[in-house]
Scaffold this motif. Structure first.
Motif, PDB file in Angstrom:
ATOM      1  N   TYR A  83      76.683 -28.206 -14.828  1.00 37.08           N
ATOM      2  CA  TYR A  83      76.613 -26.751 -14.680  1.00 37.08           C
ATOM      3  C   TYR A  83      78.057 -26.323 -14.074  1.00 37.08           C
ATOM      4  CZ  TYR A  83      71.714 -26.753 -15.843  1.00 37.08           C
ATOM      5  OH  TYR A  83      70.531 -27.154 -16.147  1.00 37.08           O
ATOM      6  N   GLY A 129      71.900 -30.828 -11.608  1.00 40.09           N
ATOM      7  CA  GLY A 129      72.446 -29.950 -12.549  1.00 40.09           C
ATOM      8  C   GLY A 129      73.675 -30.690 -13.093  1.00 40.09           C
ATOM      9  N   HIS A 183      69.175 -32.401 -17.597  1.00 40.99           N
ATOM     10  CA  HIS A 183      70.453 -32.014 -17.006  1.00 40.99           C
ATOM     11  C   HIS A 183      70.585 -32.501 -15.565  1.00 40.99           C
ATOM     12  CE1 HIS A 183      71.234 -28.550 -19.771  1.00 40.99           C
ATOM     13  NE2 HIS A 183      69.977 -28.587 -19.904  1.00 40.99           N
ATOM     14  N   TYR A 212      61.995 -26.052 -13.158  1.00 39.36           N
ATOM     15  CA  TYR A 212      63.260 -26.876 -13.498  1.00 39.36           C
ATOM     16  C   TYR A 212      62.989 -28.393 -13.437  1.00 39.36           C
ATOM     17  CZ  TYR A 212      68.027 -28.739 -13.577  1.00 39.36           C
ATOM     18  OH  TYR A 212      69.178 -29.399 -13.662  1.00 39.36           O
ATOM     19  N   CYS A 254      63.546 -29.266 -17.094  1.00 40.72           N
ATOM     20  CA  CYS A 254      65.028 -29.201 -17.251  1.00 40.72           C
ATOM     21  C   CYS A 254      65.737 -30.561 -16.711  1.00 40.72           C
ATOM     22  CB  CYS A 254      65.672 -27.952 -16.605  1.00 40.72           C
ATOM     23  SG  CYS A 254      65.107 -26.533 -17.004  1.00 40.72           S
ATOM     24  N   VAL A 282      68.718 -22.582 -11.294  1.00 36.02           N
ATOM     25  CA  VAL A 282      70.087 -23.153 -11.880  1.00 36.02           C
ATOM     26  C   VAL A 282      71.264 -22.480 -11.350  1.00 36.02           C
ATOM     27  CG1 VAL A 282      71.519 -23.159 -14.045  1.00 36.02           C
ATOM     28  CG2 VAL A 282      68.818 -23.694 -14.067  1.00 36.02           C
TER      29      VAL A 282
END
Length: 157
Positions: free
Chosen positions: A109, A91, A87, A79, A83, A149
């Motif tokens: 998220y 998150g 993000h 992640y 990511c 996530v």
């Protein structure tokens, strides 16, 4: 005239390696090794990159990995590499590219209706501005990212 040394090297006998008979006259069984995937293929993921495919993955696809500390640790590592730049580390959609105004509207998220299947499907095929990350991660790593996530989403509530 030119003299040919070792004429069998100039005019070799063509063998059909995929033919019914091998070099010794016995049948040849040239099947792929178990577990291999053809170039450009994806193992055991046949859900199409459509809205219907997204909904199918969202409702039906389940993570085959059990939640362990090792899976979450590797999921966090993947992640952070692939990511977090968009993000964010938490998150929340506030990654470095969002802070630098490179992308706008990266979802938080907490505000999304996510399932493990929908997360995996988006990693495989991408969605909206997000491209596919299927070639960067193995299937196991993708499922580990899914676990991480889900943990981030639970922490945001």
């Amino acid at each position: 005239p030119q003299v040919q040394y070792m004429p069998d090297m100039y005019v070799s006998v063509p063998y059909n390696v995929n033919g019914a008979e091998g070099l010794n006259g016995k049948p040849v069984n040239l099947k792929p090794v178990a577990g291999t995937v053809k170039r450009g293929g994806y193992p055991a993921y046949d859900i199409l990159d459509t809205n219907e495919g997204y909904e199918k993955a969202k409702n039906e696809l389940k993570n085959p990995l059990e939640i362990t500390e090792d899976n979450l640790t590797n999921g966090k590592a993947m992640y952070d590499i692939y990511c977090a730049v968009c993000h964010g580390k938490k998150g929340d959609g506030n990654g470095i590219l969002t802070e630098r105004d490179k992308f706008a509207g990266i979802p938080n998220y907490k505000d999304r209706e996510l399932t493990e299947g929908s997360i995996y499907h988006v990693i495989m095929h991408g969605k909206n501005l997000m491209g596919s990350h299927a070639s960067q991660m193995t299937p196991t790593e993708r499922w580990q990212v899914v676990q991480y996530v889900e943990k981030l989403k639970a922490d945001l509530k």
